[in-house]
Design a protein around this motif. Structure first.
Motif, short mmCIF file in Angstrom:
data_model
loop_
_atom_site.label_atom_id
_atom_site.label_comp_id
_atom_site.label_asym_id
_atom_site.label_seq_id
_atom_site.Cartn_x
_atom_site.Cartn_y
_atom_site.Cartn_z
N GLY A 295 0.81 -1.21 0.00
CA GLY A 295 0.00 0.00 0.00
C GLY A 295 0.84 1.26 0.00
N VAL A 296 1.48 1.56 1.13
CA VAL A 296 2.28 2.77 1.25
C VAL A 296 3.43 2.77 0.25
N GLN A 297 4.13 1.63 0.14
CA GLN A 297 5.31 1.58 -0.72
C GLN A 297 4.96 1.89 -2.17
N SER A 298 3.87 1.34 -2.68
CA SER A 298 3.50 1.63 -4.07
C SER A 298 3.10 3.09 -4.24
N ALA A 299 2.50 3.68 -3.20
CA ALA A 299 2.12 5.10 -3.29
C ALA A 299 3.33 6.00 -3.37
N ILE A 300 4.30 5.81 -2.48
CA ILE A 300 5.46 6.70 -2.49
C ILE A 300 6.40 6.41 -3.66
N SER A 301 6.23 5.23 -4.29
CA SER A 301 7.05 4.89 -5.45
C SER A 301 6.49 5.43 -6.74
N GLY A 302 5.37 6.16 -6.67
CA GLY A 302 4.87 6.84 -7.85
C GLY A 302 3.60 6.29 -8.44
N MET A 303 3.05 5.21 -7.89
CA MET A 303 1.80 4.69 -8.41
C MET A 303 0.67 5.67 -8.10
N ASP A 304 -0.21 5.88 -9.09
CA ASP A 304 -1.29 6.85 -8.92
C ASP A 304 -2.67 6.21 -8.84
N MET A 305 -2.81 5.00 -9.34
CA MET A 305 -4.12 4.36 -9.36
C MET A 305 -3.97 2.86 -9.18
N PHE A 316 -12.99 -10.72 -0.30
CA PHE A 316 -13.75 -10.23 0.83
C PHE A 316 -13.94 -8.71 0.85
N GLY A 317 -13.59 -8.04 -0.23
CA GLY A 317 -13.79 -6.60 -0.27
C GLY A 317 -12.69 -5.84 0.43
N ASN A 318 -11.48 -6.41 0.46
CA ASN A 318 -10.33 -5.73 1.06
C ASN A 318 -9.50 -5.05 -0.01
N SER A 319 -8.76 -4.03 0.39
CA SER A 319 -7.96 -3.27 -0.57
C SER A 319 -6.69 -2.79 0.10
N LEU A 320 -5.63 -2.67 -0.72
CA LEU A 320 -4.39 -2.07 -0.22
C LEU A 320 -4.47 -0.55 -0.23
N TRP A 321 -5.40 0.02 -1.00
CA TRP A 321 -5.67 1.45 -0.99
C TRP A 321 -7.11 1.66 -0.53
N MET A 322 -7.85 2.56 -1.15
CA MET A 322 -9.20 2.90 -0.69
C MET A 322 -9.17 3.12 0.83
N TYR A 323 -9.78 2.24 1.59
CA TYR A 323 -9.84 2.37 3.06
C TYR A 323 -8.43 2.55 3.64
N GLU A 324 -7.50 1.73 3.17
CA GLU A 324 -6.15 1.76 3.75
C GLU A 324 -5.37 3.00 3.33
N LEU A 325 -5.62 3.52 2.12
CA LEU A 325 -4.93 4.74 1.72
C LEU A 325 -5.46 5.93 2.51
N THR A 326 -6.75 5.94 2.78
CA THR A 326 -7.30 6.99 3.66
C THR A 326 -6.63 6.92 5.03
N ARG A 327 -6.53 5.74 5.57
CA ARG A 327 -5.87 5.56 6.87
C ARG A 327 -4.40 6.00 6.80
N SER A 328 -3.70 5.64 5.70
CA SER A 328 -2.27 5.93 5.58
C SER A 328 -1.99 7.41 5.41
N THR A 329 -2.89 8.14 4.78
CA THR A 329 -2.69 9.59 4.68
C THR A 329 -3.08 10.29 5.98
N LEU A 330 -4.10 9.78 6.61
CA LEU A 330 -4.55 10.39 7.87
C LEU A 330 -3.52 10.20 8.98
N ASN A 331 -2.79 9.06 8.94
CA ASN A 331 -1.78 8.85 9.99
C ASN A 331 -0.40 9.36 9.57
#
Length: 888
Positions: A295-305, A316-331
């Motif tokens: 999640g975080v690593q792909s974001a800081i490495s330049g992935m946009d989507m 099961f409706g889990n994601s490395l972004w969406m919910y987790e990206l909101t959490r990762s930016t908020l923290n």
């Protein structure tokens, strides 16, 4: 841990190992000694080129008005099949009027919908060597995608480039040469994006085989590592990406595999350094479907989507972004500057192609062919239903361009005794199941994952549903008076033959994406190798033993080994019809019966034996456990004809080969020097002032789901629960993400010297030589189209290792009547005369005043004219640049 550097290696190979290979968090992944990458952070901002400045200004204004959850929502998909209607669907920000974006395959049209055209595949249009057809196909695909409401078309594909002849998806690209791929992708992107559709260049990079490309689990089946040195990367594999970026492509997709140890979706050097900084890419970068592993690593490495948004196992409706990206930016783990840049890149592309004004809404659904369907299919049984398919007709007259491409791609390898074109009154005996459409229907196999009947496409996500398939046998029966068809791949019992009988034998070879196994071929042609499927070689030999005149027609994804039958006396004519799409019939009979002269040219070489190519490209990775398999590009720049020429191995049919019913002469050539050269290009333009994305972390309330909003199971959302939002905000000052070595948030003030504009330093495209040649149809009976291929030969006394010749440009004449002529122009740029200097990290002209030769002709082994840059003269009927010592 990182591997050590082998300092005894040649100097030109050494430096790329210092800058290219393994990066955190995959440092524990072993690679072949010497291959790893230094980190490159942070992700460079876009918006600094004039062509995109207005779109970025509008995009930033819109993104600034979004909440935290809205920003994270538009950077990821809502799930694999978890929401209609497309192959990929982003979240939206409806409050500020930014819609959900539809991302849809395929490489040859619009996938999983109705009333569309199945265009010939990339390898087929590559065989035309015709820029006009590349462009016209792009225009038609763009019109159909727009008409269906597709925002982002997931093509064209230039990775794989065709390094491995048995590679499963080579047919999606244009051929085994970086310039052929580059021109093909440039013209396609231009045509598509002129219709307002965002094109996607893919796959970045090293996706040269299908087996073991994907990270299915971290332990049992890790993705292979494509280990590529820096010079080879720039001169071959990155070359067509540079052309795409220069054409203004709006999106890019990373590959599944690793490159020098690091998975592509989190490869900061590939995405940040090469694509966004050196090539100046202004659009957004997406993952391939389910290729994201962090999640975080792909974001800081330049992935946009993130596409389609799920984790590796989408259950099961889990994601490395969406919910987790909101959490990762908020923290605070992912800086707000990075999130703002991500969202702005996506919105800027939407503005850049005018999709904010009267863009059609999606009117189809990839999940069902019915008019009424579930609005949230994977949420069954709780999903509501509604109208999902409107059956909008978008084909227009696109069958004409599809038929023209299929016809002009047909490549005649052999035509002894001028057996072709056929007379319509000859008795024809037609053999092979490839002549007739699959009896179960042309769409009977999911994503065309079978080889039954006429082979018009490969298989996998790069395919389109047929509305109809004009098969060869139907077209042959319409043209000829006496046709007997044996719909079998086993030679049947037949009546005694006569001298007038002509046998037409259809053979096939298929491949595709690795999620399907077809007749024990796991995407790549690992079972069939380079042989015809269904024992096609035996079928040809049996027909050749029975009939004195045999025509072989091959529908194939790539090169075949034809030695079992090619020299048989009765095998008089051979046509490679490639993958013609829906227009397989009339396009073929136009050539068979002489309405058109064949004018296709091989976009790859056909060798006498598979092992005429190096082991590094003929061998497929066939296992993986714990450590990633290593795919070392030890052949460096020497793939296809470059390798054969270097090793003096004569091909059976060379790259660019293609016969005609007529003949052409090449005369009155001229070469003009337009630009004087310096060793290195002028200094790159400086970046314009960039936008300011700085922002404090917003209040946790921006991440909380509204109480009134109802959610669906397995649909991916970006909102946090209030408790999770508060907990994440509390960690912003108390905990830190374990960032990789070299990580920084400070924008680079010393960008790569090879950059400066979209595609790189604009001086690289300065025209240096303009060459023209008079092409004349010297035949007396048939009209035809002549091909001019231009190959560069570097001065012989330079210190650099270079291929003997390299394709640099090509053009095709209009149809010329007997005796008619056309003057054809080709051009060479500074980049065409350069090599990649690994120490300076720039393109260098090794000898600005040297004796560059430009060879012109109809194929890489049929170069009738040579022009000299040193004195602006041209010679004719000289010995070619390549001599062979074997297979003569």
């Amino acid at each position: 841990m990182r591997t050590t550097i082998a300092f005894e290696k040649a100097t030109w190979l050494l430096l790329p190992f210092l800058v290219f290979g393994l990066a955190a968090p995959n440092e524990r992944r072993a690679t072949t000694a010497g291959y790893y990458a230094l980190p490159y952070y942070p992700a460079p901002y876009g918006g600094w080129v004039d062509e995109w400045a207005s779109s970025y200004n509008k995009a930033k204004k819109l993104v600034d008005s979004m909440t935290l959850a809205e920003k994270t929502n538009i950077t990821a998909g809502t799930g694999l099949s978890m929401a209609r209607p497309c192959n990929g669907n982003t979240g939206s920000a409806e409050r500020v009027k930014f819609p959900q974006l539809c991302l849809n395959d395929a490489a040859n049209g619009v996938r999983l919908t109705d009333n569309v055209t199945v265009f010939p595949d990339g390898i087929t249009v590559g065989a035309t060597f015709d820029k006009k057809l590349f462009y016209q196909r792009g225009v038609a695909i763009g019109k159909e995608a727009r008409g269906k409401g597709v925002n982002v078309w997931l093509g064209p594909a230039v990775g794989p480039i065709g390094r491995k002849p048995k590679g499963g998806r080579n047919w999606e690209g244009f051929g085994a040469d970086p310039v052929l791929q580059g021109i093909g992708t440039r013209e396609t992107i231009k045509g598509v994006q002129e219709q307002g559709v965002i094109a996607t260049i893919k796959h970045l990079i090293g996706n040269e085989q299908e087996m073991y490309r994907r990270q299915t689990t971290d332990i049992v089946s890790p993705a292979y590592s494509a280990n590529i040195d820096d010079r080879t990367l720039h001169e071959l594999y990155l070359w067509p990406f540079a052309e795409a970026v220069r054409a203004g492509v709006g999106a890019a997709m990373t590959a599944y595999n690793r490159v020098n140890g690091t998975i592509c979706s989190e490869h900061s050097y590939l995405i940040n350094r090469l694509l966004k900084d050196e090539l100046g890419f202004q659009g957004f970068v997406m993952t391939d479907w389910l290729s994201q592993i962090t999640g975080v690593q792909s974001a800081i490495s330049g992935m946009d989507m993130s596409m389609p948004g799920d984790t590796l196992i989408p259950l099961f409706g889990n994601s490395l972004w969406m919910y987790e990206l909101t959490r990762s930016t908020l923290n605070g783990s992912v800086p707000m500057e990075r999130l703002n840049d991500m969202a702005t890149r996506i919105v800027a592309a939407w503005y850049q192609f005018g999709q904010d004004q009267n863009y059609p809404k999606v009117n189809f659904d990839t999940n069902t062919k019915n008019a009424i369907g579930q609005l949230y299919p994977a949420a069954w049984p709780t999903s509501p239903e509604g109208v999902v398919n409107k059956f909008v007709q978008v084909q227009e007259d696109h069958d004409e361009i599809a038929r023209q491409i299929a016809q002009d791609a047909i490549t005649m390898l052999k035509n002894e005794e001028s057996l072709l074109p056929l007379s319509k009154d000859h008795p024809l005996k037609v053999f092979g199941t490839g002549a007739q459409v699959n009896s179960d229907g042309p769409n009977a196999c999911t994503d065309r994952s079978c080889n039954k009947g006429t082979l018009g496409q490969g298989w996998g996500s790069g395919t389109v549903d047929y509305m109809y398939l004009d098969d060869p046998i139907s077209a042959i029966k319409e043209q000829a008076q006496d046709v007997t068809f044996y719909n079998t791949d086993k030679f049947p019992t037949v009546p005694s033959s006569t001298d007038k009988d002509i046998a037409i034998v259809f053979i096939t070879s298929a491949s595709g994406e690795n999620q399907y196994t077809v007749e024990d071929n796991h995407g790549d042609r690992d079972k069939s190798r380079l042989n015809a499927w269904h024992d096609g070689d035996a079928l040809v030999k049996a027909a050749a033993a029975k009939y004195s005149n045999v025509v072989v027609i091959a529908h194939t994804v790539g090169p075949l080994v034809v030695e079992e039958w090619i020299s048989l006396a009765s095998v008089k004519s051979v046509l490679i019809a490639h993958l013609p799409g829906q227009e397989a019939g009339e396009s073929l009979t136009n050539v068979l019966f002489g309405a058109a002269s064949p004018c296709g040219h091989l976009p790859y070489s056909i060798t006498y034996a598979e092992n005429d190519m190096p082991d590094s490209v003929t061998d497929l990775i066939d296992s993986a456990f714990i450590d990633p398999p290593q795919d070392v590009y030890s052949e460096r720049m020497y793939i296809d004809y470059r390798w054969l020429n270097k090793e003096k191995i004569q091909p059976r049919y060379a790259f660019g080969h293609g016969l005609s019913y007529t003949t052409f002469s090449y005369t009155n050539a001229t070469i003009e020097k337009i630009t004087s050269l310096s060793k290195y290009p002028p200094a790159r333009p400086t970046k314009a002032e960039m936008l300011d994305y700085s922002q404090d972390i917003p209040d946790y309330s921006e991440a909380v789901k509204p109480q009134s909003f109802s959610t669906f199971w397995r649909y991916l959302y970006s909102w946090l629960s209030e408790s999770d939002a508060k907990a994440a905000a509390a960690k912003a000052t108390s905990s830190k993400y374990p960032y990789p070595d070299g990580y920084t948030t400070t924008q680079n003030t010393n960008p790569p010297r090879a950059g400066g504009a979209q595609g790189g330093n604009p001086a690289l495209w300065d025209e240096v030589y303009r060459i023209s040649v008079l092409v004349t149809n010297t035949g007396t009976k048939f009209s035809g189209k002549g091909s001019v291929q231009a190959y560069i030969q570097f001065p012989g006394d330079i210190e650099h290792d270079v291929p003997i010749i390299q394709l640099r440009d090509f053009e095709k004449t209009a149809k010329l009547a007997p005796g008619e002529s056309e003057r054809v122009e080709v051009a060479l740029t500074r980049k065409d005369l350069s090599i990649w200097d690994v120490s300076v990290q720039d393109w260098v002209v090794p000898d600005p005043d040297g004796d560059y030769k430009v060879w012109l002709g109809a194929a890489s082994d049929d170069l009738a004219v040579v022009c000299y840059g040193i004195d602006s003269s041209c010679d004719y009927d000289t010995d070619g640049p390549v001599s062979y010592t074997s297979k003569v």
